[in-house]
Design a protein around this motif. Structure first.
Motif, PDB file in Angstrom:
ATOM      1  N   ILE A  56       0.866  -1.175   0.000  1.00 12.78           N
ATOM      2  CA  ILE A  56       0.000   0.000   0.000  1.00 12.78           C
ATOM      3  C   ILE A  56       0.903   1.224   0.000  1.00 12.78           C
ATOM      4  CG2 ILE A  56      -1.794   1.267   1.251  1.00 12.78           C
ATOM      5  CD1 ILE A  56      -2.686  -1.405   2.448  1.00 12.78           C
ATOM      6  N   ASP A  57       0.566   2.202  -0.820  1.00 14.97           N
ATOM      7  CA  ASP A  57       1.388   3.408  -0.914  1.00 14.97           C
ATOM      8  C   ASP A  57       1.529   4.082   0.457  1.00 14.97           C
ATOM      9  OD1 ASP A  57       1.632   2.989  -3.631  1.00 14.97           O
ATOM     10  OD2 ASP A  57      -0.020   4.347  -4.141  1.00 14.97           O
ATOM     11  N   PRO A  58       2.713   4.618   0.734  1.00 16.51           N
ATOM     12  CA  PRO A  58       2.965   5.239   2.044  1.00 16.51           C
ATOM     13  C   PRO A  58       1.982   6.352   2.406  1.00 16.51           C
ATOM     14  CG  PRO A  58       5.022   4.977   0.852  1.00 16.51           C
ATOM     15  CD  PRO A  58       3.918   4.611  -0.095  1.00 16.51           C
ATOM     16  N   ASP A  59       1.569   7.163   1.414  1.00 14.75           N
ATOM     17  CA  ASP A  59       0.631   8.241   1.728  1.00 14.75           C
ATOM     18  C   ASP A  59      -0.752   7.707   2.092  1.00 14.75           C
ATOM     19  OD1 ASP A  59       0.455   7.445  -0.990  1.00 14.75           O
ATOM     20  OD2 ASP A  59      -0.541   9.316  -1.540  1.00 14.75           O
ATOM     21  N   VAL A  60      -1.118   6.571   1.503  1.00 15.45           N
ATOM     22  CA  VAL A  60      -2.403   5.950   1.830  1.00 15.45           C
ATOM     23  C   VAL A  60      -2.360   5.407   3.260  1.00 15.45           C
ATOM     24  CG1 VAL A  60      -4.008   4.080   1.243  1.00 15.45           C
ATOM     25  CG2 VAL A  60      -2.924   5.433  -0.580  1.00 15.45           C
ATOM     26  N   ILE A  61      -1.295   4.721   3.598  1.00 13.66           N
ATOM     27  CA  ILE A  61      -1.132   4.207   4.971  1.00 13.66           C
ATOM     28  C   ILE A  61      -1.137   5.373   5.957  1.00 13.66           C
ATOM     29  CG2 ILE A  61       0.535   3.155   6.562  1.00 13.66           C
ATOM     30  CD1 ILE A  61      -0.843   1.062   5.016  1.00 13.66           C
ATOM     31  N   TRP A  63      -2.617   8.220   5.719  1.00 13.21           N
ATOM     32  CA  TRP A  63      -3.975   8.732   5.892  1.00 13.21           C
ATOM     33  C   TRP A  63      -4.771   7.844   6.847  1.00 13.21           C
ATOM     34  CZ3 TRP A  63      -8.957   7.088   5.355  1.00 13.21           C
ATOM     35  CH2 TRP A  63      -9.939   8.079   5.438  1.00 13.21           C
ATOM     36  N   PHE A  64      -4.695   6.515   6.639  1.00 15.44           N
ATOM     37  CA  PHE A  64      -5.427   5.597   7.519  1.00 15.44           C
ATOM     38  C   PHE A  64      -4.912   5.689   8.958  1.00 15.44           C
ATOM     39  CE2 PHE A  64      -6.871   3.596   3.593  1.00 15.44           C
ATOM     40  CZ  PHE A  64      -8.187   3.280   3.920  1.00 15.44           C
ATOM     41  N   LYS A  65      -3.604   5.800   9.134  1.00 16.78           N
ATOM     42  CA  LYS A  65      -3.038   5.911  10.482  1.00 16.78           C
ATOM     43  C   LYS A  65      -3.461   7.203  11.174  1.00 16.78           C
ATOM     44  CE  LYS A  65       1.048   2.975  10.130  1.00 16.78           C
ATOM     45  NZ  LYS A  65       2.521   2.912  10.205  1.00 16.78           N
ATOM     46  N   ALA A  66      -3.733   8.241  10.399  1.00 13.29           N
ATOM     47  CA  ALA A  66      -4.123   9.531  10.976  1.00 13.29           C
ATOM     48  C   ALA A  66      -5.573   9.538  11.475  1.00 13.29           C
ATOM     49  CB  ALA A  66      -3.926  10.643   9.941  1.00 13.29           C
ATOM     50  N   GLN A  67      -6.354   8.539  11.078  1.00 10.70           N
ATOM     51  CA  GLN A  67      -7.742   8.470  11.531  1.00 10.70           C
ATOM     52  C   GLN A  67      -7.756   8.044  13.003  1.00 10.70           C
ATOM     53  OE1 GLN A  67      -9.727   9.750   9.109  1.00 10.70           O
ATOM     54  NE2 GLN A  67      -7.711   9.812   8.146  1.00 10.70           N
ATOM     55  N   GLU A  68      -8.797   8.373  13.699  1.00  7.82           N
ATOM     56  CA  GLU A  68      -8.860   8.056  15.121  1.00  7.82           C
ATOM     57  C   GLU A  68      -9.465   6.678  15.355  1.00  7.82           C
ATOM     58  OE1 GLU A  68     -10.451  11.167  17.510  1.00  7.82           O
ATOM     59  OE2 GLU A  68      -9.189  12.681  16.577  1.00  7.82           O
ATOM     60  N   THR A  69      -8.820   5.659  14.779  1.00  6.85           N
ATOM     61  CA  THR A  69      -9.257   4.274  14.942  1.00  6.85           C
ATOM     62  C   THR A  69      -8.081   3.365  14.597  1.00  6.85           C
ATOM     63  OG1 THR A  69     -10.953   2.659  14.332  1.00  6.85           O
ATOM     64  CG2 THR A  69     -10.132   4.064  12.573  1.00  6.85           C
ATOM     65  N   GLU A  70      -8.238   2.077  14.818  1.00 11.01           N
ATOM     66  CA  GLU A  70      -7.203   1.100  14.456  1.00 11.01           C
ATOM     67  C   GLU A  70      -7.131   1.037  12.929  1.00 11.01           C
ATOM     68  OE1 GLU A  70      -4.466  -1.502  13.808  1.00 11.01           O
ATOM     69  OE2 GLU A  70      -4.807  -0.779  15.845  1.00 11.01           O
ATOM     70  N   TYR A  71      -6.002   1.465  12.378  1.00 11.34           N
ATOM     71  CA  TYR A  71      -5.929   1.647  10.925  1.00 11.34           C
ATOM     72  C   TYR A  71      -6.073   0.351  10.136  1.00 11.34           C
ATOM     73  CZ  TYR A  71      -1.022   0.151  10.461  1.00 11.34           C
ATOM     74  OH  TYR A  71       0.129  -0.569  10.445  1.00 11.34           O
ATOM     75  N   LYS A  72      -5.581  -0.773  10.653  1.00 13.99           N
ATOM     76  CA  LYS A  72      -5.703  -2.038   9.909  1.00 13.99           C
ATOM     77  C   LYS A  72      -7.161  -2.481   9.834  1.00 13.99           C
ATOM     78  CE  LYS A  72      -1.090  -3.540  11.225  1.00 13.99           C
ATOM     79  NZ  LYS A  72      -0.322  -4.510  12.015  1.00 13.99           N
ATOM     80  N   THR A  73      -7.878  -2.299  10.926  1.00 14.56           N
ATOM     81  CA  THR A  73      -9.303  -2.634  10.935  1.00 14.56           C
ATOM     82  C   THR A  73     -10.056  -1.731   9.977  1.00 14.56           C
ATOM     83  OG1 THR A  73      -9.118  -3.359  13.227  1.00 14.56           O
ATOM     84  CG2 THR A  73     -11.339  -2.871  12.422  1.00 14.56           C
ATOM     85  N   LEU A  74      -9.708  -0.449   9.958  1.00  8.78           N
ATOM     86  CA  LEU A  74     -10.357   0.501   9.065  1.00  8.78           C
ATOM     87  C   LEU A  74     -10.112   0.135   7.600  1.00  8.78           C
ATOM     88  CD1 LEU A  74     -12.004   3.066   8.649  1.00  8.78           C
ATOM     89  CD2 LEU A  74      -9.880   4.378   8.897  1.00  8.78           C
ATOM     90  N   ILE A  75      -8.894  -0.234   7.265  1.00 12.34           N
ATOM     91  CA  ILE A  75      -8.576  -0.643   5.892  1.00 12.34           C
ATOM     92  C   ILE A  75      -9.427  -1.848   5.512  1.00 12.34           C
ATOM     93  CG2 ILE A  75      -6.804  -1.669   4.407  1.00 12.34           C
ATOM     94  CD1 ILE A  75      -4.760   0.127   5.915  1.00 12.34           C
TER      95      ILE A  75
END
Length: 92
Positions: A56-61, A63-75
């Motif tokens: 997954i592109d670094p900028d996409v990761i 963005w998901f990490k910046a959300q206020e939730t567990e990023y892997k679950t969100l993906i």
């Protein structure tokens, strides 16, 4: 894991075990793991526990990490909703 597994209470004295050093542990009843053992061994991972590596592109990761939730679950949720919205009803 069965319901019985979850209800069993460990009889291990964890405090005593944690206070032991590596040198205090008695390994005499454990047979050695030889090269021959590993040559005949088969690694089995249940399908529901298997991990899949994807790029997954670094900028996409980021963005998901910046959300206020567990990023892997969100993906996973985003991908699942995409599949469902495109008519695939075969998801487990």
């Amino acid at each position: 894991m069965s319901e019985n597994d979850l209800n069993n209470t460990s009889r291990t004295n964890w405090e005593a075990l944690e206070s032991m050093s590596d040198e205090d542990i008695d390994y005499s009843e454990i047979p050695p793991l030889t090269d021959e053992f590993f040559e005949g061994a088969t690694l089995r991972i249940p399908a529901d526990k298997a991990r899949h590596l994807i790029q997954i592109d670094p900028d996409v990761i980021a963005w998901f990490k910046a959300q206020e939730t567990e990023y892997k679950t969100l993906i996973n949720t985003v991908l699942r909703r995409y599949i469902e919205s495109n008519g695939d009803k075969n998801l487990a």
